[in-house]
Design an enzyme around this catalytic site. Sequence first.
Site, mmCIF file in Angstrom:
data_model
loop_
_atom_site.group_PDB
_atom_site.id
_atom_site.type_symbol
_atom_site.label_atom_id
_atom_site.label_comp_id
_atom_site.label_asym_id
_atom_site.label_seq_id
_atom_site.Cartn_x
_atom_site.Cartn_y
_atom_site.Cartn_z
ATOM 1 N N ASP A 92 -26.560 18.396 3.693
ATOM 2 C CA ASP A 92 -25.223 17.951 3.284
ATOM 3 C C ASP A 92 -24.774 18.810 2.105
ATOM 4 O OD1 ASP A 92 -23.794 14.887 3.818
ATOM 5 O OD2 ASP A 92 -23.003 16.151 2.222
ATOM 6 N N THR A 101 -8.578 10.671 9.030
ATOM 7 C CA THR A 101 -7.193 10.808 9.471
ATOM 8 C C THR A 101 -6.498 11.825 8.562
ATOM 9 O OG1 THR A 101 -7.246 8.489 10.109
ATOM 10 C CG2 THR A 101 -5.074 9.501 9.919
ATOM 11 N N SER A 126 -20.230 13.456 15.388
ATOM 12 C CA SER A 126 -19.024 12.827 14.835
ATOM 13 C C SER A 126 -18.129 12.389 15.982
ATOM 14 C CB SER A 126 -18.203 13.823 14.015
ATOM 15 O OG SER A 126 -18.961 14.468 13.051
ATOM 16 N N LEU A 151 -23.633 3.218 17.077
ATOM 17 C CA LEU A 151 -24.236 2.222 16.186
ATOM 18 C C LEU A 151 -23.161 1.516 15.376
ATOM 19 C CD1 LEU A 151 -24.247 3.163 12.938
ATOM 20 C CD2 LEU A 151 -25.957 4.719 13.751
ATOM 21 N N ASN A 169 -14.275 2.303 21.085
ATOM 22 C CA ASN A 169 -13.801 1.713 19.834
ATOM 23 C C ASN A 169 -12.450 1.037 20.020
ATOM 24 O OD1 ASN A 169 -16.027 2.216 18.338
ATOM 25 N ND2 ASN A 169 -15.134 3.802 17.036
ATOM 26 N N PHE A 171 -11.326 -0.384 22.780
ATOM 27 C CA PHE A 171 -11.540 -1.652 23.497
ATOM 28 C C PHE A 171 -12.093 -2.727 22.554
ATOM 29 C CE2 PHE A 171 -11.602 -1.175 28.326
ATOM 30 C CZ PHE A 171 -10.795 -0.044 28.329
ATOM 31 N N CYS A 205 -13.967 3.342 11.130
ATOM 32 C CA CYS A 205 -13.643 4.003 12.399
ATOM 33 C C CYS A 205 -12.570 3.383 13.270
ATOM 34 C CB CYS A 205 -14.928 4.182 13.197
ATOM 35 S SG CYS A 205 -16.047 5.315 12.378
#
Length: 469
Positions: free
Chosen positions: A33, A90, A127, A159, A220, A222, A272
Amino acid sequence: MVKICCIGAGYVGGPTMAVIALKCPAIEVAVVDISASRIAAWNSDQLPIYEAGLDEIVKQCRGKNLLFSTAVEKHVAEADIIFVSVNTPTKTRGLGAGKAADLTYWESAARMIADVSKSNKIVVEKSTVPVKTAEAIEKILTHNSKGIKYQILSNPEFLAEGTAIEDLFNPDRVLIGGRETAEGQKAIQALKQVYANWVPEDRIITTNLWSAELSKLAANAFLAQRISSVNAMSALCEATGANISQVAHAVGKDSRIGPKFLNASVGFGGSCFQKDILNLVYICECNGLPEVANYWKQVIQVNDYQKNRFVNRVVSSMFNTVSGKKIAILGFAFKKDTGDTRETPAIDVCKGLLGDKAHLSIYDVQVTEEQIQRDLSMNKFDWDHPIHLQPASPIGVKQVSVAWDAYEATKGAHGICILTEWDEFKTLDYNKIFDHMHKPAFVFDGRNVVDAEKLRQIGFIVYSIGKPL
Ligand code: NAD
Ligand code: UGA
């Protein structure tokens, strides 16, 4: 020994790679990272995220076949399989601002892979990305390839926070999408072999790249749609005397619908759902499908409506003003068993109450004061650009204080808003709390966790979501 490198040591990269290392002792896993503080935390006793079971796995594997490092280029160069698990927030400005996914972090990771690679690589999209992202990544990699061959796979992660380890140990499915060429299929098989160390074969689904990318956004959408559906019904319940728990139970008994994910709430949060639906809406618009875009937009609109409705109910019940009144906020995380506050409904509710000049005393089991101050002083969508680069700037308003327990938060309060379903809120001593509050003492249960009847017997005025008074 197969070498895996994961770019991005966040909520997905960290736990996912820890589980791969645990289940595949023959694979060497490096998680890298650009955030030195995050990597330092992964290498310490105080991991940067809280997930049940994660500490033990990291302790067991770290230093053996799992390492956390800021030497991004070195580990990328050495790896056979590179997972990219960077944030995909976003966009806040420019074309598609407020809707489209910002792929800046992804693009810079792809360019870096192209720069440092000296051997063929499988690059895995971990991602959540817009459908067709793999095509763009492929272009960046192949146009800078120096003769190196890349295969791009889409392997979205399903997850949920709070149950990450359980979900990774026992996934409903693992989805792998790849090119329908011989090389693409070979790459799919290579990744499948990694998961086959612990996931039954019939749970590993393989598809083409675009189906895999879109399935993640669809799943996601749904899930969030179910919550907006039950929340929309909760408003109708309040208007008619029906009880949302009874309605959800009756509806969920239909095996075609199922009982899960039907809990009415103050609104869904998390990093998310909103971001991915906005992204889906944008993709539909770009593909000339405004009706489909509008359909999914409604899921977000109902969620915003639910949060506003909650604030309006608090203010209107408390005689149309909360100005100068102390309101205790119990729970700030976006759900229980996590310290994550990204897009938590608590931010909108708190800002709504602050707008009406309430004084807030906030208590959460996991979230720190610094995080709460940062969240309440940040603009919408800024939080994921990325959090660790933004210093906390305390809002400096006397209107907000953070308490160390629920009793301190509620002392001298006029009302209580329960915004996260932490188990401890079910078993608080509400008699004691009532004694130390101004009267009439209000409870607004945004998660339907308390026994409203019992609290009414104590003397509270209780409002639950979607239930008669
Ligand atoms: P996160 O913000 O916790 O972690 C992302 C990490 O990537 C950060 O630590 C950041 O410093 C690092 N990073 C960014 N650019 C980098 C670069 N060029 N090189 C190295 N590191 C870089 O995000 P997350 O919650 O782990 O989510 C990652 C992705 O997974 C997102 O697309 C998200 O939609 C998706 N996802 C998240 C969840 C979840 O529960 N959080 C679940 C499924 C999917
Ligand atoms: C969600 C999905 O469940 C994961 O499958 C997905 O991988 C992940 O998003 C992602 O892509 O990031 P997560 O956001 O961690 O996981 O948590 P959820 O359990 O889905 O909860 C999301 C929000 O919905 C929370 O605010 C929760 O309180 C709310 N919720 C959930 C309800 O209001 N009612 C419900 O019945 C369920």
